[in-house]
Scaffold this active site. Sequence first.
Site, PDB file in Angstrom:
ATOM      1  N   GLY A   1      12.459   0.491   3.089  1.00  0.00           N
ATOM      2  CA  GLY A   1      11.949   1.300   1.995  1.00  0.00           C
ATOM      3  C   GLY A   1      13.037   1.648   1.014  1.00  0.00           C
ATOM      4  O   GLY A   1      14.203   1.267   1.185  1.00  0.00           O
TER       5      GLY A   1
ATOM      6  N   THR B   1      15.706   2.218   5.977  1.00  0.00           N
ATOM      7  CA  THR B   1      15.248   0.978   6.579  1.00  0.00           C
ATOM      8  C   THR B   1      15.085   1.214   8.074  1.00  0.00           C
ATOM      9  O   THR B   1      15.984   1.742   8.729  1.00  0.00           O
ATOM     10  CB  THR B   1      16.242  -0.171   6.336  1.00  0.00           C
ATOM     11  OG1 THR B   1      16.403  -0.350   4.927  1.00  0.00           O
ATOM     12  CG2 THR B   1      15.740  -1.472   6.952  1.00  0.00           C
TER      13      THR B   1
ATOM     14  N   PRO C   1       4.737  -4.725  -0.576  1.00  0.00           N
ATOM     15  CA  PRO C   1       4.495  -5.181   0.805  1.00  0.00           C
ATOM     16  C   PRO C   1       4.182  -4.047   1.762  1.00  0.00           C
ATOM     17  O   PRO C   1       3.401  -4.222   2.702  1.00  0.00           O
ATOM     18  CB  PRO C   1       5.803  -5.894   1.178  1.00  0.00           C
ATOM     19  CG  PRO C   1       6.814  -5.426   0.188  1.00  0.00           C
ATOM     20  CD  PRO C   1       6.061  -5.119  -1.063  1.00  0.00           C
ATOM     21  N   ASP C   2       4.763  -2.879   1.543  1.00  0.00           N
ATOM     22  CA  ASP C   2       4.470  -1.746   2.424  1.00  0.00           C
ATOM     23  C   ASP C   2       2.998  -1.358   2.344  1.00  0.00           C
ATOM     24  O   ASP C   2       2.385  -0.976   3.347  1.00  0.00           O
ATOM     25  CB  ASP C   2       5.358  -0.549   2.075  1.00  0.00           C
ATOM     26  CG  ASP C   2       5.267  -0.143   0.600  1.00  0.00           C
ATOM     27  OD1 ASP C   2       5.028  -1.019  -0.265  1.00  0.00           O
ATOM     28  OD2 ASP C   2       5.455   1.051   0.302  1.00  0.00           O
ATOM     29  N   ARG C   3       2.412  -1.500   1.171  1.00  0.00           N
ATOM     30  CA  ARG C   3       1.008  -1.141   0.990  1.00  0.00           C
ATOM     31  C   ARG C   3       0.102  -2.167   1.671  1.00  0.00           C
ATOM     32  O   ARG C   3      -0.937  -1.818   2.250  1.00  0.00           O
ATOM     33  CB  ARG C   3       0.690  -1.015  -0.496  1.00  0.00           C
ATOM     34  CG  ARG C   3       1.678  -0.096  -1.219  1.00  0.00           C
ATOM     35  CD  ARG C   3       1.352   0.106  -2.667  1.00  0.00           C
ATOM     36  NE  ARG C   3       0.250   1.050  -2.821  1.00  0.00           N
ATOM     37  CZ  ARG C   3      -0.232   1.431  -3.988  1.00  0.00           C
ATOM     38  NH1 ARG C   3       0.282   0.937  -5.102  1.00  0.00           N
ATOM     39  NH2 ARG C   3      -1.217   2.291  -4.068  1.00  0.00           N
TER      40      ARG C   3
ATOM     41  N   ASP D   1       0.544   7.627   1.908  1.00  0.00           N
ATOM     42  CA  ASP D   1       1.895   7.424   2.444  1.00  0.00           C
ATOM     43  C   ASP D   1       2.863   8.347   1.702  1.00  0.00           C
ATOM     44  O   ASP D   1       3.106   8.184   0.500  1.00  0.00           O
ATOM     45  CB  ASP D   1       2.310   5.963   2.273  1.00  0.00           C
ATOM     46  CG  ASP D   1       3.615   5.639   2.987  1.00  0.00           C
ATOM     47  OD1 ASP D   1       4.316   6.580   3.414  1.00  0.00           O
ATOM     48  OD2 ASP D   1       3.941   4.440   3.115  1.00  0.00           O
TER      49      ASP D   1
ATOM     50  N   THR E   1       9.166   7.705  -0.598  1.00  0.00           N
ATOM     51  CA  THR E   1       9.902   7.958  -1.839  1.00  0.00           C
ATOM     52  C   THR E   1       8.921   8.161  -2.991  1.00  0.00           C
ATOM     53  O   THR E   1       9.113   9.001  -3.864  1.00  0.00           O
ATOM     54  CB  THR E   1      10.848   6.785  -2.142  1.00  0.00           C
ATOM     55  OG1 THR E   1      11.719   6.595  -1.019  1.00  0.00           O
ATOM     56  CG2 THR E   1      11.677   7.063  -3.373  1.00  0.00           C
TER      57      THR E   1
END
Length: 257
Positions: A8, A12, A108-110, A129, A132
């Site tokens: 992130g 990490t 990609p996190d989403r 989420d 940040t």
Amino acid sequence: MLLAIDCGNTNTVFSIWDGTRFLATWRIATDHRRTADEYFVWLTSLMTLAGTKATITEAIISSTVPRVVFNLRVLCDRYFNCRPLVVGKPETRLPVAPRVDQGTTVGPDRLVNTVAGFDRHGGDLIVVDFGTATTFDVVDSDGAYIGGVIAPGVNLSLEALHMAAAALPHVDVARPAKAIGTNTVACMQSGVYWGYIGLVEVIVREVRRERDRPMKVIATGGLASLFAQGTELFHSIEDDLTMHGLVLINAFNKDAP
């Protein structure tokens, strides 16, 4: 053994999955200057301290910081002799493709959170989420990511307030004892805490109105449990959501023809 890496903007996270459970999870500050050699020394030292005797044979990476991916790839290739999957790259398949405007790149996190949320809770879901950035991911009935909302993160907002107003101090995020602050710190904490509760509740309300159907809401991220104390909105708090999604995507790509 699978090495799952979630990079992130701030931290990490490295986790080792043995096929049934996570053996260990470690966190390091995200820094694009960190080399593969540094990652390896840090990671293997922690594995030794934890008594984790794992031979890494697979790896998967989700990164919102593109400049970090190269050294993470080198780490996996040079030291673990495996080619990592990278979420968001064309060669890494998803169970259901996102449905967004043509040419849009979804973080990609989403995508990972969408896969994990659908696996655990089914479709018609909103994943909040607290990272940040504070993101809202909307999951369709078939598990597709169909869009969402991005707002400034809680700590980012506090830091911006501190930097822009010389008289305002830096404060920690906390649930205030009262809504009405009687000193500067309490005023700022109340504004941020209840302000973000209001932000989340109103955005979820509008998403539900647009979708015109019941939508479950789950939360993840470091501050999720704190903000869950101020609202009854969340059906579940999932600290390991992203790592669970990485395991699912890795398995899906292994099984794909």
